[in-house]
Write a protein that holds these residues in place. Sequence first.
Motif, short mmCIF file in Angstrom:
data_model
loop_
_atom_site.label_atom_id
_atom_site.label_comp_id
_atom_site.label_asym_id
_atom_site.label_seq_id
_atom_site.Cartn_x
_atom_site.Cartn_y
_atom_site.Cartn_z
N GLU A 106 35.06 10.42 1.68
CA GLU A 106 35.71 11.72 1.90
C GLU A 106 36.15 12.33 0.56
OE1 GLU A 106 37.66 11.36 6.35
OE2 GLU A 106 38.61 10.25 4.74
N ILE A 107 36.69 11.48 -0.31
CA ILE A 107 37.13 11.99 -1.62
C ILE A 107 35.92 12.48 -2.42
CG2 ILE A 107 38.31 11.41 -3.78
CD1 ILE A 107 39.85 9.24 -2.19
N SER A 108 34.82 11.77 -2.30
CA SER A 108 33.64 12.19 -3.06
C SER A 108 33.15 13.56 -2.61
CB SER A 108 32.53 11.14 -2.99
OG SER A 108 31.80 11.26 -1.80
N VAL A 109 33.33 13.85 -1.32
CA VAL A 109 32.98 15.19 -0.82
C VAL A 109 33.91 16.24 -1.45
CG1 VAL A 109 33.02 16.67 1.26
CG2 VAL A 109 32.03 14.38 1.37
N ILE A 110 35.18 15.92 -1.51
CA ILE A 110 36.16 16.88 -2.04
C ILE A 110 35.90 17.16 -3.52
CG2 ILE A 110 38.61 17.23 -2.56
CD1 ILE A 110 39.17 15.43 -0.05
N VAL A 111 35.72 16.10 -4.28
CA VAL A 111 35.62 16.30 -5.74
C VAL A 111 34.18 16.52 -6.19
CG1 VAL A 111 37.70 14.93 -6.10
CG2 VAL A 111 35.49 13.82 -6.31
N ALA A 112 33.25 16.48 -5.24
CA ALA A 112 31.82 16.67 -5.54
C ALA A 112 31.36 15.71 -6.64
CB ALA A 112 31.56 18.13 -5.94
N ALA A 113 31.68 14.45 -6.44
CA ALA A 113 31.27 13.42 -7.40
C ALA A 113 30.80 12.20 -6.60
CB ALA A 113 32.43 13.05 -8.30
N PRO A 114 29.97 11.36 -7.20
CA PRO A 114 29.51 10.17 -6.47
C PRO A 114 30.67 9.24 -6.12
CG PRO A 114 28.23 10.51 -8.47
CD PRO A 114 29.37 11.47 -8.53
N VAL A 115 30.46 8.45 -5.06
CA VAL A 115 31.50 7.50 -4.61
C VAL A 115 31.87 6.55 -5.75
CG1 VAL A 115 31.86 5.53 -3.08
CG2 VAL A 115 30.91 7.63 -2.16
N SER A 116 30.88 6.13 -6.52
CA SER A 116 31.17 5.18 -7.62
C SER A 116 32.09 5.82 -8.66
CB SER A 116 29.87 4.72 -8.27
OG SER A 116 29.15 5.85 -8.72
N THR A 117 31.92 7.10 -8.90
CA THR A 117 32.78 7.80 -9.85
C THR A 117 34.21 7.87 -9.33
OG1 THR A 117 30.91 9.15 -10.52
CG2 THR A 117 33.08 9.98 -11.12
N VAL A 118 34.32 8.18 -8.03
CA VAL A 118 35.65 8.25 -7.41
C VAL A 118 36.33 6.89 -7.51
CG1 VAL A 118 36.88 8.60 -5.23
CG2 VAL A 118 34.98 10.08 -5.82
N ALA A 119 35.57 5.83 -7.19
CA ALA A 119 36.15 4.48 -7.24
C ALA A 119 36.64 4.18 -8.65
CB ALA A 119 35.12 3.46 -6.79
N SER A 120 35.82 4.50 -9.65
CA SER A 120 36.24 4.16 -11.02
C SER A 120 37.44 4.99 -11.46
CB SER A 120 35.07 4.25 -11.99
OG SER A 120 34.80 5.58 -12.28
N ARG A 121 37.55 6.21 -10.93
CA ARG A 121 38.76 7.01 -11.25
C ARG A 121 40.00 6.34 -10.66
NH1 ARG A 121 36.55 13.17 -10.07
NH2 ARG A 121 35.04 13.20 -11.76
N ILE A 122 39.86 5.81 -9.46
CA ILE A 122 41.01 5.14 -8.83
C ILE A 122 41.37 3.88 -9.64
CG2 ILE A 122 41.78 3.88 -6.77
CD1 ILE A 122 40.05 5.86 -5.12
N TYR A 123 40.36 3.12 -10.03
CA TYR A 123 40.64 1.90 -10.81
C TYR A 123 41.35 2.25 -12.12
CZ TYR A 123 36.87 0.08 -7.78
OH TYR A 123 36.07 -0.24 -6.72
N ARG A 124 40.83 3.29 -12.77
CA ARG A 124 41.41 3.65 -14.08
C ARG A 124 42.81 4.23 -13.93
NH1 ARG A 124 37.14 6.38 -18.13
NH2 ARG A 124 38.93 6.24 -19.51
#
Lengths: 184, 165
Positions: free
Chosen positions: A152-170
Amino acid sequence: MESDPQRIARGLRQRDIVVLEALVEQYQYRLVRYLVSLLGRRDGVDDIVQEIWLRVLERGGSYDGRSRFEPWFFRVARNIAVDAMRKRPMLSLDSNDEEGGRSSPVSGEPSPYTLAARTQDAERLAHSLQSLEPVYREALVLRFQEDLSLQEISVIVAAPVSTVASRIYRGLATLRPQFEGETA
Amino acid sequence: MNIDHHKSFQRMIDESLAGAISAEREQSLREHLYTCAPCKEYLGASNRVIAGLGGFSFEVNPTLNARVLAALRPQAEPTRKILEHHPGTRRQHNLQFRKWVALAVALSMSVIGSELVYQVAKHLGVPMHFDTAQVQAAVLVFWLLPSFCSALCLLAAPGVKRGIV
């Protein structure tokens, strides 16, 4: 029986003011919190909020009610916020620049996070959150405050799921040192 | 245990918190956490960050909702009134219903009309020495098929052109 998303979709399609009132009531605080995470400041948020609701009314027909309302809604909110930032270049979020886009609080004013902190842990996080890049702050808010999935976040930010995950980790990695060495 | 080993489990903690971990790896992480103090501390610190994020309360201008709704009402109401008179969804349902009724009527007329034409053609065919099979074939080719095709065209044509909206 009609589900909540379907009821919202029908209300938006019919431009039903009763449904809109309920949505404003339910989502206003969450919208403000999300916008603060994007902008890193509180001033100017109210104007953007108003613009977002008008856009929700205008584009409501495009929400089909097949998925949850939140991703659609925050996606609309994000687009308006990015447009507003382009007009008033406080920061650059639309570039999805992982290194850039640091928010710039008005000098001398306490950050919105300092003003909004209600717990000791929040007070300790306030400074780090303010200096955190908006894309990380946004990912943390959507995941841990809005309880949205990575998809769902990847839809909002228009970025791949992996990018969203790495943003959360960072984002977590940046804030975690505040509490390291204190928990058993 | 070496540092890399902890790092891989700490990575799994991040994945778990982000909702990006498989059930299998989650189980393995749980088992590890029973025995590993550093990873437990890592998880504890991460959970405090998440709890800390919930410790902010942003003030919403008390007049903001009223302002937003005041801006929305004029935009919503006139359109809604229009929709109440010509509601899109109701119109869609009506259109569907009318379309099928129109088709049923057209098909009925086609069949009944064919029967009438056949009866007339049969009477007219006698003095002209046409037999029954020839009359039936003529009615089929010149009346029944064209009228049946017309009925199907009615189904396929846009509603506005059919004058039923």
